[in-house]
Design a protein around this motif. Structure first.
Motif, short mmCIF file in Angstrom:
data_model
loop_
_atom_site.label_atom_id
_atom_site.label_comp_id
_atom_site.label_asym_id
_atom_site.label_seq_id
_atom_site.Cartn_x
_atom_site.Cartn_y
_atom_site.Cartn_z
N SER A 245 33.19 -29.81 -43.69
CA SER A 245 31.74 -29.77 -43.35
C SER A 245 31.04 -30.41 -44.45
N LEU A 246 29.63 -30.77 -43.72
CA LEU A 246 28.85 -31.33 -44.89
C LEU A 246 27.51 -31.12 -44.40
N LYS A 247 26.32 -31.21 -45.17
CA LYS A 247 24.95 -31.23 -44.78
C LYS A 247 23.92 -31.44 -45.77
N PHE A 248 23.07 -32.51 -45.18
CA PHE A 248 21.99 -33.08 -46.11
C PHE A 248 20.97 -31.95 -46.57
N SER A 249 20.38 -31.70 -47.67
CA SER A 249 19.22 -30.99 -47.90
C SER A 249 18.07 -31.36 -47.26
N PRO A 250 17.19 -30.31 -47.03
CA PRO A 250 15.96 -30.84 -46.23
C PRO A 250 15.04 -31.87 -47.11
#
Length: 327
Positions: A245-250
C-alpha cells in the motif's frame, strides 16, 4: 525525482497520551481506510460487504501555540451497501469531498456520492474478469479529465475516465509490469503513476514510477495501448517484503508506504528517501492514508484498530478502535 506540490505547514506537536477513538460500526476488521478532502469523514471497508463512514472530528492537530486536540468519540454516520462481497478498497477523491470509490472482492469498482444518505445504489460501476487490488484517483487540476487507476491481479494498471462510469468502459491506457503489482497512485502533480510492487528477482518491496502526461489521454502512445516493460520507469526499494500500500500526502511532500514486513515508511518526495518508519505493527500493512492537512497517517493492518501517526516522525497520535476489536 517526482514532482511535488508545496505549501507552508506549521509544526505538529504530539501529546504524551495517544487517544483511543471508539467507533462502533464495522463488524469485521478494517481492510481499507480513507479520509475525505475536508477531513470530516473517515471511510472504512470490511469483509461484511459494507463501506462505512465515520466522523472523527476530534482527531486533529493544532498549531504549536495551542497544542494538539486528540480526544472524543467517533460516530458511524453512513453505511454504503451494494457490494456482494467484502470491500477491499475505499478511496475518497482528493479534492471532491463527497465522491468515494470502492472496490469489492466480487471484482467490481463502484462510485458513490455520499450525500445520497442511506442509498444502496452507486453512481457508476466497472466489472473486471480478474480480481481488483487497488483503485486510486488522479488529483489532476481543476477542469482536467478525472482519471481513475485500477490495478488488478494480472499485474496490469488500467486508467479509466471516471466521468463515463455510467457507460461500458474500456481503459484509456494500461501499464503491464513484470513484477507483482499491489497498488498504484498518481503523483500529486499528475505527472507520474507510482506502483507498489514485489520484485520478481528477490521479493523485495519497491516503488515503480512511470511518467504520465496529464495533457493527453495516454502517455507516449495511442489510447488503449498496453505498455509492457519498465524501460520508461524509475524504481525505489523500500521494504524487505512486498509493498502492499502507498499514498501521497495532499501537500505533495510525503509518500507513505506499507509492506509485508509490517513496516510503514514515510518518504520525502523531493529526494525519494525514507525519512521515518512506523514499526508498531506486527502483521502486514493493508492500507495507509493521510489526513486532509497532511499531518496524520492512518494505517490498517491485520491487527485490531486503525493506527493514527504523526506524518513527520511516525509517532503515535491515536488509535481508532473498531467495535469488534473488543475481546
Amino acid at each position: 525525482m517526482l514532482a511535488m506540490v508545496t505549501s507552508a505547514t506549521p509544526p505538529l506537536q504530539i501529546r504524551a497520551d495517544p487517544a483511543l477513538i471508539e467507533c462502533g460500526g464495522n463488524r469485521n476488521k478494517s481492510r481499507s481506510c480513507s479520509w475525505n478532502a475536508t477531513g470530516q469523514y473517515l471511510a472504512s471497508g470490511s469483509s461484511d460487504k459494507f463501506a462505512r463512514l465515520f466522523t472523527v472530528d476530534h482527531v486533529s492537530a493544532s498549531s504549536a501555540a495551542g497544542g494538539p486536540t486528540v480526544a472524543g468519540t467517533g460516530r458511524e454516520v453512513q453505511a454504503l451497501t451494494g457490494h456482494t462481497a467484502g470491500v477491499e478498497r475505499v478511496r475518497f477523491h482528493p479534492t471532491e469531498a463527497n465522491v468515494l470509490c470502492t472496490a469489492g472482492a466480487e471484482r467490481s469498482v463502484r462510485l458513490w456520492d455520499i450525500r445520497s444518505a442511506g442509498t444502496s445504489r452507486s453512481g457508476g460501476k466497472i466489472d473486471f474478469g480478474a480480481g481488483i487490488i487497488s483503485v486510486e484517483w488522479n488529483p489532476g487540476q481543476p477542469g482536467s479529465v478525472r482519471h481513475l487507476a485500477v490495478t488488478d491481479k494480472d499485474d496490469t494498471v488500467r486508467v479509466y475516465d471516471a466521468r463515463k462510469m455510467s457507460k461500458p468502459l474500456s481503459a484509456v491506457f494500461a501499464f503491464k509490469d513484470d513484477s507483482t503489482v499491489y497498488e498504484t497512485h498518481f503523483s500529486p502533480s499528475g505527472t507520474h503513476l507510482v506502483a507498489g510492487v514485489k520484485l520478481a528477482e528477490n521479493a523485495m518491496g519497491a516503488l515503480r514510477a512511470w511518467k504520465w502526461d496529464e495533457g493527453n489521454d495516454a502517455p507516449k502512445g495511442k489510447a488503449g495501448k498496453v505498455m509492457i516493460g519498465n524501460d520508461n520507469s524509475d524504481m525505489f526499494i523500500g521494504h524487505t517484503g512486498p509493498l502492499y500500500s502507498l499514498k501521497f500526502s495532499p501537500d505533495g511532500k510525503t509518500l507513505v508506504s506499507g509492506g509485508g514486513d509490517a513496516l510503514v515508511c514515510l518518504w520525502d518526495v523531493a529526494s525519494m528517501t525514507c525519512q521515518a518508519t512506523v514499526a508498531r505493527r506486527t502483521k502486514f500493512i493493508r492500507s495507509v492514508t493521510f489526513s486532509h492537512d497532511s499531518r496524520l497517517v492512518a494505517t490498517s493492518s491485520e491487527e485490531d484498530g486503525i493506527d493514527v501517526a504523526d506524518a513527520v516522525t511516525g509517532e503515535r497520535v491515536g488509535l481508532v478502535k473498531l467495535m469488534t476489536d473488543e475481546k
